[in-house]
Write a protein that holds these residues in place. Structure first.
Motif, PDB file in Angstrom:
ATOM      1  N   ASP A 210      32.323  43.226  32.895  1.00  0.00           N
ATOM      2  CA  ASP A 210      32.435  42.541  31.605  1.00  0.00           C
ATOM      3  C   ASP A 210      33.765  41.797  31.493  1.00  0.00           C
ATOM      4  O   ASP A 210      33.819  40.663  31.017  1.00  0.00           O
ATOM      5  CB  ASP A 210      32.308  43.549  30.452  1.00  0.00           C
ATOM      6  CG  ASP A 210      30.895  44.120  30.337  1.00  0.00           C
ATOM      7  OD1 ASP A 210      29.956  43.523  30.900  1.00  0.00           O
ATOM      8  OD2 ASP A 210      30.739  45.169  29.682  1.00  0.00           O
ATOM      9  N   ALA A 211      34.839  42.450  31.924  1.00  0.00           N
ATOM     10  CA  ALA A 211      36.162  41.814  31.849  1.00  0.00           C
ATOM     11  C   ALA A 211      36.217  40.570  32.743  1.00  0.00           C
ATOM     12  O   ALA A 211      36.776  39.538  32.350  1.00  0.00           O
ATOM     13  CB  ALA A 211      37.253  42.810  32.242  1.00  0.00           C
TER      14      ALA A 211
ATOM     15  N   PHE B  75      33.789  38.673  33.454  1.00  0.00           N
ATOM     16  CA  PHE B  75      33.004  37.651  32.762  1.00  0.00           C
ATOM     17  C   PHE B  75      33.849  37.002  31.652  1.00  0.00           C
ATOM     18  O   PHE B  75      33.886  35.772  31.503  1.00  0.00           O
ATOM     19  CB  PHE B  75      31.748  38.309  32.194  1.00  0.00           C
ATOM     20  CG  PHE B  75      30.662  37.340  31.837  1.00  0.00           C
ATOM     21  CD1 PHE B  75      30.713  36.010  32.216  1.00  0.00           C
ATOM     22  CD2 PHE B  75      29.564  37.767  31.107  1.00  0.00           C
ATOM     23  CE1 PHE B  75      29.694  35.121  31.886  1.00  0.00           C
ATOM     24  CE2 PHE B  75      28.542  36.886  30.772  1.00  0.00           C
ATOM     25  CZ  PHE B  75      28.611  35.566  31.151  1.00  0.00           C
ATOM     26  N   VAL B  76      34.538  37.834  30.880  1.00  0.00           N
ATOM     27  CA  VAL B  76      35.406  37.297  29.819  1.00  0.00           C
ATOM     28  C   VAL B  76      36.472  36.395  30.427  1.00  0.00           C
ATOM     29  O   VAL B  76      36.736  35.290  29.923  1.00  0.00           O
ATOM     30  CB  VAL B  76      36.081  38.439  29.036  1.00  0.00           C
ATOM     31  CG1 VAL B  76      37.027  37.855  27.992  1.00  0.00           C
ATOM     32  CG2 VAL B  76      35.056  39.348  28.370  1.00  0.00           C
ATOM     33  N   LEU B  77      37.067  36.848  31.522  1.00  0.00           N
ATOM     34  CA  LEU B  77      38.136  36.059  32.162  1.00  0.00           C
ATOM     35  C   LEU B  77      37.600  34.713  32.652  1.00  0.00           C
ATOM     36  O   LEU B  77      38.317  33.710  32.634  1.00  0.00           O
ATOM     37  CB  LEU B  77      38.755  36.854  33.309  1.00  0.00           C
ATOM     38  CG  LEU B  77      39.585  38.079  32.883  1.00  0.00           C
ATOM     39  CD1 LEU B  77      39.855  38.989  34.081  1.00  0.00           C
ATOM     40  CD2 LEU B  77      40.901  37.664  32.226  1.00  0.00           C
TER      41      LEU B  77
ATOM     42  N   ASN C 138      35.322  33.004  31.154  1.00  0.00           N
ATOM     43  CA  ASN C 138      35.259  32.173  29.938  1.00  0.00           C
ATOM     44  C   ASN C 138      36.637  31.639  29.558  1.00  0.00           C
ATOM     45  O   ASN C 138      36.780  30.491  29.133  1.00  0.00           O
ATOM     46  CB  ASN C 138      34.713  32.993  28.765  1.00  0.00           C
ATOM     47  CG  ASN C 138      33.232  33.285  28.897  1.00  0.00           C
ATOM     48  OD1 ASN C 138      32.498  32.490  29.467  1.00  0.00           O
ATOM     49  ND2 ASN C 138      32.793  34.416  28.384  1.00  0.00           N
ATOM     50  N   GLN C 139      37.613  32.496  29.697  1.00  0.00           N
ATOM     51  CA  GLN C 139      38.974  32.067  29.357  1.00  0.00           C
ATOM     52  C   GLN C 139      39.462  31.016  30.347  1.00  0.00           C
ATOM     53  O   GLN C 139      40.144  30.063  29.984  1.00  0.00           O
ATOM     54  CB  GLN C 139      39.909  33.279  29.336  1.00  0.00           C
ATOM     55  CG  GLN C 139      39.561  34.247  28.210  1.00  0.00           C
ATOM     56  CD  GLN C 139      40.496  35.435  28.154  1.00  0.00           C
ATOM     57  OE1 GLN C 139      40.603  36.194  29.118  1.00  0.00           O
ATOM     58  NE2 GLN C 139      41.180  35.615  27.041  1.00  0.00           N
TER      59      GLN C 139
ATOM     60  N   PHE D 292      31.878  38.914  38.697  1.00  0.00           N
ATOM     61  CA  PHE D 292      31.257  39.686  37.604  1.00  0.00           C
ATOM     62  C   PHE D 292      29.845  40.094  38.021  1.00  0.00           C
ATOM     63  O   PHE D 292      29.452  41.255  37.900  1.00  0.00           O
ATOM     64  CB  PHE D 292      31.246  38.843  36.315  1.00  0.00           C
ATOM     65  CG  PHE D 292      29.958  38.876  35.549  1.00  0.00           C
ATOM     66  CD1 PHE D 292      29.563  40.012  34.862  1.00  0.00           C
ATOM     67  CD2 PHE D 292      29.116  37.761  35.504  1.00  0.00           C
ATOM     68  CE1 PHE D 292      28.355  40.043  34.160  1.00  0.00           C
ATOM     69  CE2 PHE D 292      27.913  37.786  34.816  1.00  0.00           C
ATOM     70  CZ  PHE D 292      27.536  38.931  34.137  1.00  0.00           C
TER      71      PHE D 292
END
Lengths: 333, 333
Positions: free
Chosen positions: A119-120, A122-124, A126-127, A85
Motif C-alpha cells: 500500500d505504501a 502504491f501511495v509513493l 501517486n506522490q 507495489f
C-alpha cells in the motif's frame, strides 16, 4: 545519453521518492520497503532490484519525443513503484515465498505488514507522479496521472482474472490474452504512453508509443511462459518447468489444452510431479504448445516493432528503444 | 441545502466512480466491491454502507468556503473510497471477520481476492480525485490530489504503528496519539482541507479547516475508545468491552497502564475472559482510565470547535458543520 547514467538516475529518483516514508517512529516500516525494493537486507543489489525496464521505457519514450529525459524521472519512479507495489501484493496472493531469489516481504514480516508495504509503495507512486509538477504544467501532470491510474485499474482486473483462473480447466487462449493484457502489458504500455505525453507528442504518436509498449509487454510475457517450461534452468535462474508443477495457465499450456490431445488428458488428471516434467514438456511440445507460443511471440514482437516504427522515436533514444526491445525479446533468461 | 439531498448525491457519485470496474469478464470482481461498499449482497443497506461522514465533511467544507458543494462530489467520493480501501485491508490485517455487522470481504472470498478489492478501491479513489478536472483548474486538481496522497502515506504509517503495537506492554499515551493521528485523524483532516481547497480558501483558512478535521478525528476516536469499554451494547451494536478482550491499546487502557496500579498488573497477566470484563472495566475506571479519556475527548472537542470558529464556514454549511460535530462527538453509539 548513456544507459548507466540513466539507470543510476532512476535509482537516485526512486530513493528520493521513497524517502518520504523515512520518518521517526516508523523506521522499521521504511526498512521493509527498502528491502522489498532490493536496496537493503540480505542479498541486496542489482539482482534484487530487478532490471528497472519500466522506468527506462518512460525515459526513452520521453527522450524519443524530444524531451530531456531527466524531467521525466518522477514518472519513471512512479511506474517502478507501481510495479513493486503489485509484486508485494502478488507474492502474498500467490503464496510465493521467494522474490528475485530472496525471501518475499510477507515471509519476513508476515502478510499484514507486507500488505501495508504494498500500500505504501502504491501511495509513493501517486506522490511521485504528482512531483512532475516541478517540470511540467498541471495539465500535463493530470494527463500523466490519469494514464497511470487507468492502468492500475487494468492491473487489478488482470490480477482478478489470474486468481479466478486458478484451478479452472475450461480456459482458452482468449482468456490468456485478456489476463496478461491487464497483468503484464498494461503497465508497460503506460510507461511508453506517459513518456510520449511528457514529450508533448500528439495523440496519434502517443497511441503509437502506447501500442509499442502493449505488444512489447505481450511478447515479453509469452517468451517468459516459454522459458518457464523449456528454459534452461542455469540461465533462467528458476527451476526448469516449475510453471508445469504450479499448473500455471500459461500460453503454451492453453494452446495444448485446446488440442484436446494427450497433454490435455494428462493435465486434467491433476498434480504433476517433478520427475514427470520432462515427459509432459515433450508431450506439450509435440502437440504444438511450443511452436504455437513461439509463433505468438514472434507475431507480438513484429507488432511491437511496427508500432515502434510508427512512433518513430528520435535520436539516440530511438536506437536505444530498438536495442532494448531486441534484447528483451531475444533473451534466454 | 438539504442533508438528504447531499447523502444521495454522494451515493450516486460513489456508484458512478466505482462503475469504472463494471466490465465484461470481471463481473464477480465488481460484485465483491459493491458488496464491500454496502450496496449488494446479504445485509446491504444504510447500516452496511456506514455513515459517509467523510464525504459530507468535504462537501460542507467546500460549501462553507462559498463553493457549490456539487462541484466537490468527485473529491467526496475519493475520500470515501480511500476509507473503504483501508477498511478492506484492515479487516485482513486484523483478522476481523465482521465489518458493519456483515461478513468481511476476505471471509467471503478469501484474503487474496480481498487484497485486490482494497487495491481497486484505492485506484478508484485516485481516478475520482482526478475527475475534479471537470469542475476545477488542473492546478486545483493537483493540489487536492497531493493532499489526498500525503494523507494516504500517513494512513499507512498509522496502520504500521497499530500493527507494531500489538502485544507490546511498554506503550504510553504519546504512542497512542501518534498512531490515531495517522490511522483515524489524517483522513478526516484531509476531508476538510480538500473541501477548503476546492472552496478557494486562502492558506490560513485551509489550515483552520484542516485543524478542525484533525481534532474532530482525534475526539471521535477517543470517544470510540470509551464506548468500546463502557458503551451500552444495545446502542453501540458491538459486544460491550470487546476492546478489553481484544487487548486493544486504546486511550483508557494506556492511561490506566501509566498508573502502574492494579489494572496494569492484571493487564500484564495476559488474556481477559468475557466474565472478567465487568470487573476489569471497573478497575480501569477506578484508576482514572475513564475520566482521563473523557478529559482528553473534551479537550480535543474544544480544539475542534475552536478551529471551526477560526475556519468560520459561511451560510447553512457552517451551521451544518457545527451540528455534525456535536452529533458525532455527543454520540452514544
Amino acid at each position: 545519453m548513456n544507459t548507466n547514467e540513466m539507470f543510476s538516475a532512476v535509482e537516485i529518483e526512486l530513493k528520493k521518492q521513497t524517502a518520504r516514508l523515512d520518518a521517526p517512529h516508523t523506521k522499521s516500516f521504511y526498512d521493509m520497503l527498502t528491502y522489498h525494493m532490493g536496496w537493503t537486507g540480505a542479498g541486496a543489489g542489482s539482482t534484487a532490484t530487478g532490471k528497472r525496464v519500466r522506468p527506462i521505457l518512460v525515459l526513452l519514450s520521453a527522450s524519443g519525443c524530444g524531451a530531456d529525459w531527466r524531467l521525466a524521472l518522477p514518472a519513471a519512479a512512479a511506474v517502478e513503484l507501481v510495479h513493486n507495489f503489485s509484486l508485494a501484493h502478488d507474492d502474498i496472493q500467490d503464496n510465493s515465498p521467494k522474490r528475485r531469489g530472496r525471501d518475499a516481504a510477507w515471509v519476513k514480516w508476515g502478510a499484514p505488514m507486507a500488505i501495508n508495504v504494498g500500500d505504501a509503495l502504491f501511495v509513493l507512486s501517486n506522490q511521485a507522479i504528482m512531483d512532475l509538477k516541478k517540470n511540467f504544467s498541471a495539465e500535463v501532470v493530470v494527463a500523466a496521472a490519469e494514464i497511470l491510474h487507468n492502468t492500475c485499474l487494468d492491473l487489478t482486473r488482470g490480477q482478478y482474472l489470474d486468481m479466478s483462473y486458478e484451478g479452472r480447466s475450461d480456459l482458452g487462449v482468449d482468456d490468456y490474452w485478456r489476463m496478461i493484457g491487464g497483468k503484464t502489458s498494461a503497465l508497460i504500455a503506460a510507461c511508453c504512453h506517459i513518456g510520449a505525453t511528457l514529450g508533448d507528442a500528439d495523440e496519434e504518436k502517443q497511441q503509437a508509443y502506447r501500442s509499442f509498449g502493449h505488444y512489447l509487454g505481450l511478447a515479453f510475457q509469452v517468451q517468459d511462459d516459454i522459458l518457464g517450461i523449456w528454459g534452461d534452468e542455469k540461465t533462467t535462474g528458476k527451476s526448469a518447468a516449475s510453471d508445469l508443477i504450479e499448473k500455471k495457465n500459461s500460453l503454451p499450456v492453453l494452446i495444448g489444452l485446446e488440442k484436446k490431445g494427450k497433454f490435455a488428458k494428462r493435465w486434467a488428471q491433476g498434480a504433476i510431479a517433478p520427475d514427470e516434467i520432462g515427459e509432459i514438456a515433450r508431450l506439450l511440445a509435440n502437440e504444438g504448445g511450443l511452436l504455437g507460443a513461439q509463433d505468438a511471440a514472434k507475431q507480438m514482437t513484429d507488432l511491437a516493432l511496427s508500432a515502434l516504427r510508427s512512433a518513430n522515436p528520435q535520436g539516440e533514444a530511438g536506437e536505444m528503444l530498438l536495442r532494448l526491445t531486441k534484447r528483451l525479446l531475444g533473451r534466454q533468461q
